[in-house]
Design an enzyme around this catalytic site. Structure first.
Site, PDB file in Angstrom:
ATOM      1  CE1 TYR A  22      -3.125   4.110   6.812  1.00 12.26           C
ATOM      2  CE2 TYR A  22      -3.528   3.152   4.666  1.00 12.26           C
ATOM      3  CZ  TYR A  22      -2.901   3.119   5.883  1.00 12.26           C
ATOM      4  OH  TYR A  22      -2.051   2.098   6.166  1.00 12.26           O
ATOM      5  CE1 TYR A  69       1.884   1.607   8.072  1.00 11.37           C
ATOM      6  CE2 TYR A  69       2.597   0.371   6.145  1.00 11.37           C
ATOM      7  CZ  TYR A  69       1.608   0.741   7.034  1.00 11.37           C
ATOM      8  OH  TYR A  69       0.344   0.226   6.889  1.00 11.37           O
ATOM      9  CG  ASP A 125       8.450  -4.659   5.624  1.00  6.63           C
ATOM     10  OD1 ASP A 125       8.073  -5.127   4.524  1.00  6.63           O
ATOM     11  OD2 ASP A 125       7.743  -3.916   6.325  1.00  6.63           O
ATOM     12  CE  LYS A 164       2.224  -1.751  -0.041  1.00  7.73           C
ATOM     13  NZ  LYS A 164       3.026  -1.326   1.102  1.00  7.73           N
TER      14      LYS A 164
END
Ligand SMILES: *Cc1c(COP(=O)(O)O)cnc(C)c1O
Length: 430
Positions: free
Chosen positions: A9, A136, A240, A269
């Protein structure tokens, strides 16, 4: 910039040089130049209990000396089995089948494949997915397709399968229109389901908080109604929880907080406490059973070299242990956040849409630019924050905090003081 590195990014031409980190302990990163900064975003939302937590360090070291890795097809090992049992025990009772992978995007990709192939396997193929504006779900092709079209995915848009997007009824403190917004959204979802009654393989959502979209929060009641619709039209609900899992929302999982049983859940995560890459997709028996067959074509032909890496599983087991011990911290942080947001709200008229969900707090910083990811105020805040000793990484003009659970009340008070100073630097109060 290092001559051989390509950063994520990051537009190398315009980005400032990356900051070198030498070590980390608890909330604190120690930089190569000796400065210390507070990691207020848990290093991209992965760190749960603070950096270098000795219990996780020790679990990994012990596992590494015993079995660092082994192929997970045709072989198995205790850490993977134990972790699967412990995850299933904490999740809604319908979620029973744990499939391992190694990052959040992949966990979602696997969920999409499971949902899609389920309908193929039972002989009634379905080709559509429904998702939400602002969503996302990762940077791979399938996960980009179910994500909102954005600057992240725009260049690839011709390669992405079509998905029906509905508005995400996000809300904030003092929002008076949320019920109306939810009703409109549910109406649209129902219309889609009526229009294509047997076409939806599933509906995918980030439950309670859309992370990348700017910490947009929705109400549990909305998720409950969404669950009802998915049951009524017999399609799968995919949660999600790559970001919301493991205490972030103030409960162990968003599905438990919302009292909703999804058909598939994606976790990554925080799963290893932020130490190692690991992910799981957990499905119901109903989905699993449609793959269980003498027919080889009904197999889930998906896997990765590092599937169920024992080091990751050992870290995850140690992290789950700490999660139980730290429960008061992640359930109570909401109160601390609210007190501080009230102070900021009183001082800065340029701030709006204050919202808190468990360990996450967020608000919009309004300037003359358009809201969104490319708003420059975020970059300015990031820059000034480092000078004040805090790692903040706003999402466009949304400033948020997502600290590790080891943060003390005093440290959080100090972090908000620094935020106040950063805002004084960047906000034009004339
Ligand atoms: C970060 C994130 C992903 C992608 O996870 P990676 O490990 O970065 O691939 C997917 N979904 C949500 C909700 C996320 O926050």
């Amino acid at each position: 910039m290092h001559p051989n590195l390509w950063y994520p990014y990051t537009q190398a031409k315009t980005a400032p040089d990356p900051i070198e980190v030498k070590s980390a302990q608890g909330l604190w990163l120690e930089l190569a130049d000796g400065r210390k900064i507070a990691d207020c975003i848990s290093s991209w939302w992965v760190n749960l209990h603070g950096h270098a937590h000795p219990q996780i360090v020790e679990a990994i070291a012990r596992q590494a000396a015993q079995l660092e890795h082994v192929i997970f097809a045709g072989f198995t090992h205790a850490p993977a089995q134990e972790l699967a049992s412990k995850l299933v025990a904490r999740l809604p009772e319908n979620l029973t089948r744990v499939f391992y992978s190694d990052n959040g995007s992949t966990a979602v990709e696997v969920a999409l494949k499971m949902a899609y192939q389920h309908w193929v396997n039972i002989g009634t193929p379905r080709g559509r997915f429904m998702s939400f504006e602002g969503a996302y779900h990762g940077d791979m092709f399938g996960t980009m397709a179910v994500g909102t079209r954005s600057i992240f995915s725009d260049v690839f848009k011709d390669l992405l399968f079509e998905v029906d997007f509905c508005p995400y009824p996000d809300t904030y403190e003092g929002d008076l229109q949320v019920l109306e917004r939810e009703a409109n959204c549910l109406k649209l979802i129902r219309q889609n389901l009526l229009l294509h009654p047997n076409d939806y393989a599933g509906i995918i959502i980030e439950p309670l908080v859309q992370g990348v979209a700017g910490m947009r929060i929705c109400r549990p009641e909305f998720l409950q109604q969404l669950r009802e619709l998915a049951i009524e039209f017999d399609t799968f609900l995919i949660f999600d929880e790559v970001m919301t899992g493991f205490g972030r929302t103030g409960a162990d999982f968003a599905c438990n907080k919302a009292q909703v049983q999804p058909d598939l859940i994606c976790l990554s995560k925080g799963i290893t406490g932020g130490f190692l890459p690991l992910a799981v997709t957990i499905a119901t028996d109903r989905i699993y059973d449609s793959f269980y067959s003498d027919d080889p074509t009904k197999t889930l032909y998906h896997g990765h070299s590092y599937t169920a890496n024992p080091l990751g599983c050992a870290a995850a087991l140690a992290s789950l242990d700490l999660l139980s011990k730290n429960e008061p911290v992640y359930t109570n942080m909401e109160i601390w956040h609210r007190q501080h947001l009230a102070t900021l709200a009183a001082k800065y008229p340029q701030l709006s849409r204050f919202r808190v969900m468990g360990t996450i707090s967020a608000f919009d910083v309004n300037n003359s630019e358009k809201s969104g990811y490319l708003n420059n105020v975020g970059r300015e805040i990031r820059h000034h924050a480092i000078a004040h000793g805090v790692l903040l990484r706003p999402l466009g003009n949304v400033l948020y905090l997502m600290p590790p659970y080891c943060i003390t009340k005093n440290e959080l008070d100090w972090v908000y003081q620094q935020i106040d100073r950063v805002l004084e630097d960047v906000i034009d109060r004339s």
